[in-house]
Design a protein around this motif. Structure first.
Motif, PDB file in Angstrom:
ATOM      1  N   GLU A   1      36.272  44.894  42.471  1.00  8.52           N
ATOM      2  CA  GLU A   1      36.500  46.152  41.982  1.00  8.52           C
ATOM      3  C   GLU A   1      35.294  46.749  41.934  1.00  8.52           C
ATOM      4  O   GLU A   1      35.086  48.044  42.464  1.00  8.52           O
ATOM      5  CB  GLU A   1      37.155  46.062  40.487  1.00  8.52           C
ATOM      6  CG  GLU A   1      37.316  47.252  40.241  1.00  8.52           C
ATOM      7  CD  GLU A   1      38.351  48.120  40.809  1.00  8.52           C
ATOM      8  OE1 GLU A   1      38.034  49.049  41.669  1.00  8.52           O
ATOM      9  OE2 GLU A   1      39.674  47.790  40.594  1.00  8.52           O
TER      10      GLU A   1
ATOM     11  N   PRO B   1      38.296  52.540  39.260  1.00  8.69           N
ATOM     12  CA  PRO B   1      38.849  51.304  39.664  1.00  8.69           C
ATOM     13  C   PRO B   1      39.973  51.314  40.715  1.00  8.69           C
ATOM     14  O   PRO B   1      41.165  51.090  40.635  1.00  8.69           O
ATOM     15  CB  PRO B   1      39.725  51.201  38.412  1.00  8.69           C
ATOM     16  CG  PRO B   1      39.860  52.247  37.514  1.00  8.69           C
ATOM     17  CD  PRO B   1      38.929  53.449  37.839  1.00  8.69           C
TER      18      PRO B   1
ATOM     19  N   ALA C   1      33.435  47.920  35.873  1.00  9.79           N
ATOM     20  CA  ALA C   1      34.257  47.432  36.821  1.00  9.79           C
ATOM     21  C   ALA C   1      34.150  45.677  36.930  1.00  9.79           C
ATOM     22  O   ALA C   1      35.159  44.899  36.835  1.00  9.79           O
ATOM     23  CB  ALA C   1      33.914  47.858  38.054  1.00  9.79           C
TER      24      ALA C   1
ATOM     25  N   ASP D   1      37.198  42.961  35.824  1.00 11.08           N
ATOM     26  CA  ASP D   1      37.521  41.770  36.927  1.00 11.08           C
ATOM     27  C   ASP D   1      37.301  40.586  36.206  1.00 11.08           C
ATOM     28  O   ASP D   1      38.341  39.550  36.502  1.00 11.08           O
ATOM     29  CB  ASP D   1      36.663  41.817  38.152  1.00 11.08           C
ATOM     30  CG  ASP D   1      37.092  42.599  39.547  1.00 11.08           C
ATOM     31  OD1 ASP D   1      38.129  43.066  39.175  1.00 11.08           O
ATOM     32  OD2 ASP D   1      36.417  42.876  40.242  1.00 11.08           O
TER      33      ASP D   1
ATOM     34  N   CYS E   1      42.292  48.214  33.990  1.00 18.22           N
ATOM     35  CA  CYS E   1      41.334  48.611  34.699  1.00 18.22           C
ATOM     36  C   CYS E   1      40.004  49.142  33.910  1.00 18.22           C
ATOM     37  O   CYS E   1      39.100  48.771  34.298  1.00 18.22           O
ATOM     38  CB  CYS E   1      41.510  49.982  35.656  1.00 18.22           C
ATOM     39  SG  CYS E   1      43.031  49.344  36.819  1.00 18.22           S
TER      40      CYS E   1
END
Lengths: 439, 439
Positions: A129, A137, A309, A313, B145
């Motif tokens: 990401e 995202p 991000a 993940d 996200c």
């Protein structure tokens, strides 16, 4: 509560941000992951270098072997930039049974098929990401949230450094060189910002997005790209007079005969969302055949947006969502043929902005218009300022022998040929600037 | 390839869109789900009603029992609106072993804890991306996200009908009643648009988002809300003069002493992203402590945007991601105490716009300013137009006895009390309009 042991390889700006989220906000990450995300190792190059973060005893090491040989570590955040040794380290980590989270877009754009196929062979996952658009995202949004759609087009401001430079040139009427120096001082641009300003970074990100959105397997080097390194303050000023701003835009558009991909400075109508994206922000406009247009805007780089991000993940990987997505979508599979072909760049249709240095003689505009007409390009508007020698003082600050032409839709091939021919006219006194105009 | 058998309950606009995506784009959905999404049943109320879609033989039924009693059907798209029988049907479907995908925000806002706890007891899942903001995948973005973040604030235009009405009133200077009729003709507003225009729909969506983003468990009825049904064209015009547009904004903001929640027409600075959201679009601005501001913009309603969200949920459910997310996050869990308390509405701080019908006498402004000062409210700007009787013809089209006051920050309680007191002044000739101003 169960625990997932994590290592970070590469403790630069982003690595430090990731460590901060893991160490300072364990309550939050464990609530969202359903398990504790435990930072067990952080691999650095130089143990003696002072750091912005206090890591618990025993966490810091300068030996990647401490991660590879620790079977308790199951997920590794790989934040080493560039191609090597990043590629070899990632392959070694996966061979040792680690799932990977990475922000290295250059590595994925260059070696995606090799790395993803190897991950599948080994039963491992790669989450990425953070490799595109920082805190936006967009990877999850394209791969999952918009999965009911055929993506029809995708346009984005994908390089924050370029956008910062262009915004500052535009708003402060500063020169390219001045703004680059300022960007370096503020930490927005690397000491060598070449990959940012020449469009390479945006092309690498676009290649990744084009794979996710369209199933295109494309070498990022094959994406026609122009950077902002040749952009003149004049063009920003003329664009504004015409009602546009110039943005470094990455575009992927699906047509019957294939996928259009390009990166280049583009005139974007003032007032539209992409035109108003300022400084280090990124933005992406996706059109899906069911959902219609969806617009995303956020910080495209920086320590904590990128760490956001990476940690999302990590949570997805710990929860198990990454495994399901990875197994289902078969990203960058060598066995799967690409679902679309790239269109011949010369056949792409768009509007153009031309800036031409011309001699101030009768017939100049006529000769240029004749060449454009010969290539089937019709003129939408013209700016030609009188010379100060004409006793008109209104526009004395503007180069008296500059002609700006906006065209209607034309193919890139025709625009390119017309440019070559125009440059050979005796009335044209220097190189022609040609920029794309967004519909 | 394996198959997931699906039923749709309720074949209105959205149900038809979902069926279209499943029937016409099976290649796409099976690629993204790793299995075939097979539409086995579509439950309608009236078999004889003509439909916009050709469903294969044997799919249409008017008996929910055909779904409940079919063990092959494992996922049901529940698109019946309102509270009952939607609630009972959802409970029956889950008891029969079906996972649920729904767009019914009223049902979730009202009965979320009961339904989600029952789902957990039965080992079932409920996916509800389509319940908020149509095509904008805000549920997945907040839940997954942005999961590395503590969301700090969330501001959104969550009701497309209201935004369409306000945009048209503003841009065409049309009256509220005219635009509502136009919205009904265009299908943007229901025959009875009460829940849309009185702010209820936005409050229900905000309650769902506040739960996901802040762990708040809030009865949507407790969210202070004002609709656009009392909005006058005058206020849109004065707002514009002051550099603002009026938008129906849902706001959730975290402070030390709790969560601020409100829905109401709000002055938003022209040129900022939320101010430029037009017609039936929705937009949400989320600020996370790591990622910073992220802005989402897309179609908030309509057949295919909503179907896009439903089918994304179907794919997530078929892949197994929904199960992992659902088990981890424990949405609306009765066992989990809310993580934040709501702030007392009177303590919320913001700027205000007042429009006051006043008599055109000396001392009028002084008397109003005195009341405001008494409540600790300081004035930022004033518009007072001269009366046409003053021999000044410049503003004859504007009500001569209208005073518009913009304040600096004040508490809602002070603003409310000041309003009451101002309305009792002899120089004030009618009710006072008080609107919030976004920072």
């Amino acid at each position: 509560m169960e625990k997932t042991n994590i290592a970070i390889v590469g403790m630069g700006t982003v690595g430090t941000g990731v460590a901060r989220l893991l160490l300072d906000h364990g309550d939050r990450t464990s609530r969202h992951a359903g398990r504790i995300l435990w930072l067990k190792k952080a691999v650095v190059r130089d143990l003696s270098k002072p750091r912005d973060i206090d890591l618990p005893d025993g966490v810091v090491t300068d030996s990647i072997a401490d991660v590879i040989n620790d079977p308790e570590i199951t997920v590794v955040v790989q934040l080493i930039g560039g191609l090597e040794p990043a590629r070899t380290i990632m392959l070694d980590l996966m061979a040792a049974g680690k799932d990977i989270v990475t922000a290295n877009k250059a590595l994925l754009a260059q070696h995606g098929p090799e790395l993803f196929n190897r991950a599948r062979e080994l039963g491992r996952t790669i989450a990425f990401e953070a490799s595109v658009a920082g805190g936006i995202p967009i990877i999850a949004n394209i791969s999952q949230c918009l999965s009911a759609n055929q993506i029809v087009s995708l346009e984005g401001i994908l390089n924050g450094t370029s956008n910062f430079i262009v915004t500052q040139m535009d708003e402060r009427s500063a020169s390219y060189d001045d703004v680059v120096r300022q960007a370096q001082k503020l930490g927005y641009a690397e000491a060598d910002p070449a990959m940012d300003v020449d469009g390479s970074d945006a092309a690498q990100k676009l290649a990744i997005l084009a794979h996710l959105a369209f199933g295109a397997t494309v070498d990022w080097n094959d994406i026609p790209r122009v950077g902002i390194d040749g952009l003149a303050a004049d063009d920003l000023r003329y664009a504004r007079q015409l009602g546009y701003r110039i943005k470094l835009l990455g575009v992927a558009k699906l047509a019957e005969d294939g996928l259009e991909l390009s990166v280049g400075p583009t005139l974007v109508k003032i007032g539209t969302p992409l035109a108003e994206v300022r400084d280090a922000f990124n933005a992406i406009r996706v059109i899906g055949d069911a959902v219609g247009p969806v617009f995303y805007h956020g910080l495209g780089a920086g320590q904590m947006p990128t760490a956001s991000a990476v940690v999302a993940d990590l949570i997805d990987t710990a929860v198990g969502r990454t495994r399901l997505t990875f197994q289902t979508l078969e990203y960058f599979s060598i066995d799967q043929p690409p679902r679309v072909k790239l269109r011949d760049a010369d056949t792409l249709v768009g509007r153009y902005y031309f800036r031409l240095p011309v001699s101030n003689h009768p017939g100049t505009l006529a000769s240029i218009a004749t060449v454009l007409a010969k290539h089937g390009i019709s003129i939408a508007s013209v700016i030609q300022h009188e010379s100060p020698g004409d006793d008109n003082e209104a526009d004395v600050t503007i180069d008296p022998v500059t002609l700006v032409v906006m065209t209607h839709a034309a193919t890139a091939g025709a625009a390119r040929k017309a440019t070559d021919e125009i440059e050979s006219l005796s009335t044209v006194t220097g190189p022609v600037v040609r920029l794309q105009v967004k519909d």
